[in-house]
Design a protein around this motif. Structure first.
Motif, PDB file in Angstrom:
ATOM      1  N   GLN A 103       3.964   3.601   1.008  1.00 55.60           N
ATOM      2  CA  GLN A 103       4.693   3.531  -0.255  1.00 55.60           C
ATOM      3  C   GLN A 103       5.417   2.182  -0.316  1.00 55.60           C
ATOM      4  OE1 GLN A 103       4.626   5.813  -2.685  1.00 55.60           O
ATOM      5  NE2 GLN A 103       3.337   7.225  -1.535  1.00 55.60           N
TER       6      GLN A 103
ATOM      7  N   GLU B  27       9.062   4.490   4.630  1.00 61.33           N
ATOM      8  CA  GLU B  27       8.280   4.405   3.404  1.00 61.33           C
ATOM      9  C   GLU B  27       7.033   3.542   3.603  1.00 61.33           C
ATOM     10  OE1 GLU B  27       8.760   6.284   0.979  1.00 61.33           O
ATOM     11  OE2 GLU B  27      10.771   7.011   1.429  1.00 61.33           O
TER      12      GLU B  27
ATOM     13  N   GLU C  11       6.280  -0.009  -2.619  1.00 59.90           N
ATOM     14  CA  GLU C  11       7.343  -0.258  -3.599  1.00 59.90           C
ATOM     15  C   GLU C  11       8.651   0.396  -3.176  1.00 59.90           C
ATOM     16  OE1 GLU C  11       6.087   0.863  -7.471  1.00 59.90           O
ATOM     17  OE2 GLU C  11       4.502  -0.663  -7.583  1.00 59.90           O
ATOM     18  N   ARG C  12       8.563   1.618  -2.660  1.00 63.15           N
ATOM     19  CA  ARG C  12       9.769   2.295  -2.178  1.00 63.15           C
ATOM     20  C   ARG C  12      10.306   1.615  -0.923  1.00 63.15           C
ATOM     21  NH1 ARG C  12       8.221   8.630  -2.434  1.00 63.15           N
ATOM     22  NH2 ARG C  12      10.303   8.800  -1.494  1.00 63.15           N
TER      23      ARG C  12
ATOM     24  N   LYS D  29      12.253  -1.383  -2.012  1.00 61.38           N
ATOM     25  CA  LYS D  29      13.568  -0.986  -2.549  1.00 61.38           C
ATOM     26  C   LYS D  29      14.564  -0.710  -1.425  1.00 61.38           C
ATOM     27  CE  LYS D  29      12.098   0.955  -7.009  1.00 61.38           C
ATOM     28  NZ  LYS D  29      12.001   2.185  -7.835  1.00 61.38           N
ATOM     29  N   CYS D  30      14.113  -0.013  -0.393  1.00 66.79           N
ATOM     30  CA  CYS D  30      14.999   0.291   0.742  1.00 66.79           C
ATOM     31  C   CYS D  30      15.426  -0.988   1.453  1.00 66.79           C
ATOM     32  CB  CYS D  30      14.290   1.213   1.730  1.00 66.79           C
ATOM     33  SG  CYS D  30      14.023   2.895   1.142  1.00 66.79           S
TER      34      CYS D  30
END
Length: 571
Positions: free
Chosen positions: A366, A361, A368-369, A372-373
């Motif tokens: 990306q 990501e 923000e993604r 999260k990961c």
């Protein structure tokens, strides 16, 4: 219906239960093992074996928290029960309880005069003391009691030289690290700096990089530990003499792993090459070979080794996070996407899987993604330092320095040898204009991994900002020597040379140290491969230099002339 009267169970019945339960465990039928363990406990309430088997089955089935409850519900106090209880507590982060169980177990063993061998009645329900020391070392390590952990790991190795996990954990504590780097760190960051000598930075870095007598002493200690073994009977039933045939391979692996743990990666790669082909081409060795390349910032070489490792074991999870980072560095989105997909199919709950997905990501821009990961990776294993470091890097990229610093500091706490955490903190300090702090943090990273060209480059950039041009040039030259293929390091060196020349031109005619100004100009022209301008500057330096400096400058001129003659002769 009332139960029948009490019948006295026989030894044959107890043995039948044990045999059936072990058979179920050996065939991974944990439901059946649990059912039979309950029957066994009901028939033989005075025995400790049924409780141990029930708890062990819960542990093997992936429920250590239930195993803890089972063991706490009885008064079973056998060595096997206490060891298993400590292991389960360790798995659920009840570290104080785990420490107490193991400390009491080993204390009672010592009071009974047993410091080696098996505690308990037989091999199935006994505890090898070396494994107890190893587990206690892991507990201390997670509690950040490094010295205590090292003590336990060394004792485990002394008792059992085939305990590779103890050796690997010992290396991970930095026990084999070169402590001679402390002086270098202080000098690089300017502590106690001798103003009369500016030509030091690169020489001191080389002092860290070059293997010293300390490494030879370390490897001697390693071989001694691998040879020593205090007990004559082990839990696996092997005697010391029967283990000797496998020790030579472990010694070669140990030599290589010590070098890798000290970030002497070139020597580690050479050491791994000494292994027989059947061992070299295993997934464990190839992933560590890849890791050595990665720590040298040789990402393409690391990727090739990782590919071979995955051919050897397609289900490999360990170090796949490093593989993902290697692919991120070379911007191979296709390969990184394929790796993420494959790891997700193998083990979706492994933190390495989510680290790779986070890198993917990140490469797709990306953030923000990606965060999260990587947050998911941290949730799955809070003690996995690399996920914290990657999370810090993502926070840093979006300008969230507060969370970035927290993540880097957590990574550093979990793994004191994490040079990447210091590197991340250094980048934040540099971006905030805190150049002195950044210099200290990059120097700490270099103390751990003195051969990483990226660290040399960033330290050079800090020196450049502080207008310490000579030391900046030394750092850029070190980065180029470490990885000549990277053009960025050459660009940085060229930029620093131009900037240094501009500063020196402004000093001409205005500096009481005119001789040093011209000498430094000559050194820069020499580095730029402009010998005629270098000779002109050195000649002017002689005119302005003090008597004690003229001899050194003249020797430099003579060496430059000799180099010119050699070039003409070869042409």
């Amino acid at each position: 219906m009332e139960p029948k009267g009490t019948e006295t169970p026989s030894d044959a019945e107890a043995n039948a239960y044990k045999s059936a339960i072990f058979s179920s465990i050996d065939h991974f039928d944990y439901d059946n093992a649990l059912f039979l363990s309950e029957r066994f406990a009901a028939a033989f309430p005075h025995l400790h074996e049924p409780t141990i088997l029930m708890a062990k089955t819960h542990y093997l089935a992936g429920s250590p928290h239930i195993a803890c409850r089972v063991l706490e519900s009885t008064k079973t106090n056998s060595p096997a029960a206490r060891f298993l209880y400590a292991l389960c507590c360790f798995q659920v982060d009840r570290l104080t309880a785990a420490e107490k169980a193991l400390t009491d177990l080993l204390a009672e063993a010592r009071s009974a005069g047993m410091t080696t061998g098996i505690l308990g009645t037989d091999l199935r329900f006994g505890v090898d003391i070396s494994h107890a020391h190893n587990l206690l070392g892991r507990v201390h390590l997670r509690m950040s009691s490094i010295k205590q952990a090292q003590k336990e790991f060394k004792e485990a190795l002394r008792l059992n030289p085939t305990l590779w996990s103890a050796f690997q954990n010992l290396a991970g504590t930095g026990h084999f690290a070169d402590e001679g780097g402390s002086a270098t760190e202080g000098q690089l960051v300017g502590k106690g700096e001798d103003k009369t000598s500016k030509k030091r930075g690169f020489d001191e870095m080389q002092a860290v990089e070059n293997p010293t007598n300390e490494e030879a002493k370390t490897l001697t200690r390693l071989r001694e530990m691998m040879h020593q073994s205090g007990s004559t009977q082990k839990a696996d039933g092997l005697s010391d003499s029967s283990k000797k045939p496998i020790l030579p391979v472990l010694q070669v692996l140990g030599d290589a792993y010590v070098k890798l743990s000290r970030y002497h990666c070139i020597e580690a790669l050479d050491a791994f090459q000494k292994l027989p082909g059947v061992h070299y081409n295993t997934a464990w060795v190839l992933t560590n070979v890849a890791k050595a390349h990665y720590e040298l910032a040789k990402f393409s070489d690391a990727i090739e080794a990782f590919k071979k490792a995955r051919i050897a074991q397609s289900w490999q999870i360990e170090h796949m996070d490093i593989y993902g980072s290697s692919l991120w560095h070379v911007r191979d989105e296709t390969a990184l996407s394929r790796l993420a997909h494959e790891l997700n199919a193998i083990d979706r709950l492994a933190p390495q899987t989510w680290c790779v997905m986070g890198n993917l990501e990140s490469l797709k821009r990306q953030p923000e993604r990606a965060i999260k990961c990587l947050t998911r990776a941290v949730q799955l294993s809070g003690s996995f330092a690399y996920s914290h470091m990657l999370l810090g890097a993502e926070y840093m990229d979006i300008g969230d320095n507060l969370n970035a610093i927290k993540s880097f500091q957590k990574a550093r706490t979990l793994n004191p040898r994490s040079f990447g955490a210091w590197y991340g903190l250094g980048r934040i300090s540099y971006a905030q204009g805190k150049f002195k702090v950044a210099r200290q943090q990059f120097a700490r990273a270099m103390r751990i991994n003195p051969r990483n060209p990226i660290l040399h480059c960033y330290l050079g950039i800090v020196f450049q900002k502080e207008r310490e041009h000579e030391r900046a040039l030394e750092c850029f030259e070190a980065a180029i020597n470490a990885d000549p293929k990277v053009t960025l390091y050459r660009f940085r060196k060229a930029y620093a040379l131009a900037e240094a020349l501009e500063c020196l031109k402004k000093l001409e005619g205005h500096s009481p140290e005119e001789g040093n100004v011209y000498f430094l100009r000559g050194s820069i022209y020499k580095a730029k491969k402009e010998p005629s301008l270098a000779l002109e500057a050195f000649t002017k330096a002689v005119l302005y230099a003090k008597d004690d400096q003229k001899r050194r400058i003249k020797a430099t001129i003579e060496k430059l002339n000799e180099e010119q003659e050699d070039e003409k002769g070869s042409a």
